[in-house]
Design a protein around this motif. Structure first.
Motif, mmCIF file in Angstrom:
data_model
loop_
_atom_site.group_PDB
_atom_site.id
_atom_site.type_symbol
_atom_site.label_atom_id
_atom_site.label_comp_id
_atom_site.label_asym_id
_atom_site.label_seq_id
_atom_site.Cartn_x
_atom_site.Cartn_y
_atom_site.Cartn_z
ATOM 1 N N UNK A 188 0.807 -1.208 0.000
ATOM 2 C CA UNK A 188 0.000 0.000 0.000
ATOM 3 C C UNK A 188 0.839 1.256 0.000
ATOM 4 N N UNK A 189 2.110 1.115 -0.352
ATOM 5 C CA UNK A 189 3.009 2.254 -0.450
ATOM 6 C C UNK A 189 3.422 2.431 -1.904
ATOM 7 N N UNK A 190 3.472 3.690 -2.353
ATOM 8 C CA UNK A 190 3.844 3.936 -3.745
ATOM 9 C C UNK A 190 5.244 3.391 -4.025
ATOM 10 N N UNK A 191 5.394 2.728 -5.161
ATOM 11 C CA UNK A 191 6.716 2.282 -5.582
ATOM 12 C C UNK A 191 7.579 3.503 -5.898
ATOM 13 N N UNK A 192 8.903 3.306 -5.857
ATOM 14 C CA UNK A 192 9.826 4.400 -6.173
ATOM 15 C C UNK A 192 9.520 4.961 -7.561
ATOM 16 N N UNK A 193 9.442 6.284 -7.627
ATOM 17 C CA UNK A 193 9.182 6.942 -8.906
ATOM 18 C C UNK A 193 7.717 7.176 -9.190
ATOM 19 N N UNK A 247 3.673 8.272 -7.519
ATOM 20 C CA UNK A 247 2.921 8.945 -6.465
ATOM 21 C C UNK A 247 1.492 9.112 -6.952
ATOM 22 N N UNK A 248 0.664 9.782 -6.147
ATOM 23 C CA UNK A 248 -0.712 10.045 -6.565
ATOM 24 C C UNK A 248 -0.760 10.932 -7.805
ATOM 25 N N UNK A 249 0.347 11.571 -8.123
ATOM 26 C CA UNK A 249 0.418 12.457 -9.292
ATOM 27 C C UNK A 249 1.070 11.793 -10.503
#
Length: 405
Positions: free
Chosen positions: A43-48, A50-52
């Motif tokens: 549930x954590x964004x992978x490197x590189x 984000x929500x954007x």
């Protein structure tokens, strides 16, 4: 042929759809992928990411279009629910960003079933065939992860699932029993519900000996599990079975858990409470291509599922990769997976959640001669060669998806 692939989970997350897309491209299909932003399983964004975004990329010749989602951070019931419902809504809004011109739509439908809804909308609007590859049957799979007890909520989940399956032009099941269930629930004939098992990537059949890794776990009888940790795997029961087998004489038995998931924290606490630190190692997640480093050092490979008749309808995809590794399979499960291991002769199998039977099988493997275990591994590899080879099953996927186009 131009194919739109719809799947919430995609590269850099570790799912087999990554290889399917690569195979489609290698076979000359033009592929676009509509997917989510990678955050599974933690549930954590992978490197590189984000929500954007980023919202547009290229993966091995396929164009990738990403839609937002609420990440499943913490893997609580609330965050998983929000993740399940958010991506289909965002993806439906992202359909207008797609370039179009597709001949067919294909969905790799793990959980949630809702991820096929944007695919259905697109296919119906543009009058092109839609094929849904059912990897997790809903709502049954939902209940193996989230204990939904409310009758109204269960009725909603059943109604929505049945409606979505009926609206698919074609369905793919992993086993004969699942095909029968889908036909009964949708009214479709077997002509529109194909049985195509999950294949595994070819690299699983090539051992990768890692001297440092093998030295780290030398002197133990290593039972290796790879994959996601959820309640559906009943790994809490597996840990207790390991301790039972060690108490019965398998003093060097060791469970190596390679992966991650919503149950990891609870499993680590269980291992600590039971003083099982010497018996169980939580290694963490590794890229799929590194899994053969762990299967190469294994004395046996573990696959387990909870005691649910609905989970028994499917054959987990990891079974193919285990058999490809030519190691004995230690299975604790019911239904189609149980039957496959039994038919292969490539391992020992016990009923789902039967702790004593699993511990007995662990002890039996532990006491076997090396030649006996090697013979089991050879039978498993032969079954993989006959039933789970990538080239043949990928071709069947392609032909069924574009049938009649």
């Amino acid at each position: 042929m131009r194919i739109l692939v719809v799947t919430q989970h995609f590269w850099p997350e570790n799912f087999r759809i990554n290889d399917i897309v690569e195979g489609f491209v290698q076979d000359g299909l033009s592929v676009d992928v509509l997917c989510g932003l990678p955050n599974y399983p933690k549930g954590e964004w992978f490197d590189g990411y984000s929500a954007d975004g980023p919202f547009e990329e290229v993966y091995k010749g396929a164009r990738v279009f990403r839609a937002r989602e609420i990440p499943r951070k913490g893997n609580t019931g609330k965050t998983i629910f929000l993740n399940y419902v958010s991506w289909p809504l965002y993806a439906a809004g992202a359909l207008k960003r797609l370039p179009g011109g597709y001949d067919a739509v294909f969905c790799f439908n793990t959980s949630p079933v809702l991820m096929c809804w944007p695919a259905i909308r697109y296919a119906k609007k543009h009058h092109i065939p839609f094929t849904n590859y059912v990897l997790d049957l809903w709502p049954e799979n939902l209940y193996s992860v989230l204990p939904v007890k409310n009758r109204f909520m269960r009725w909603v989940a059943q109604s929505v699932s049945d409606s979505l399956y009926r609206r698919c032009d074609r369905l793919i099941a992993m086993s004969g029993p699942l095909q029968e269930r889908l036909c009964a629930r949708t009214g479709k004939s077997t002509a529109d519900v194909a049985v195509i098992p999950q294949y595994c990537e070819d690299f699983y059949a090539v051992p990768q000996h890692d001297a440092a890794l093998e030295a780290q776990f030398a002197g133990r009888f290593n039972i290796v599990f790879t994959g996601t940790f959820t309640p559906a795997q009943s790994l809490d029961m597996v840990i207790r079975a390991v301790l039972d087998a060690r108490a019965a004489g398998a003093e060097h038995l060791h469970l190596l858990l390679v992966g991650d998931g919503m149950s990891r924290e609870a499993l680590q606490k269980q291992a600590a409470d039971l003083h099982a630190g010497d018996a169980v190692t939580f290694y963490g997640s590794v890229p799929a291509a590194d899994v053969p480093r762990f299967t190469a050092l294994a004395d046996a490979l573990l696959i387990s599922l909870s005691d649910s008749p609905d989970l028994g309808l499917t054959v987990p995809g990891k079974l193919a990769s285990y058999m490809a590794a030519a190691k004995p399979v230690l299975a604790s499960m019911n239904g189609a997976g149980y039957a496959a291991v039994l038919e292969s002769g490539g391992g020992l199998v016990s009923p789902a959640c039967d702790q004593k039977a699993l511990a007995d099988n662990m002890l039996a493997l532990y006491r076997m001669a090396d030649a006996e275990r090697a013979a089991l591994g050879a039978k498993a590899k032969a079954y993989y060669t006959a039933h789970y080879r990538r080239a043949e099953l990928l071709k069947r996927l392609e032909e069924f998806t574009v049938k009649g186009v």
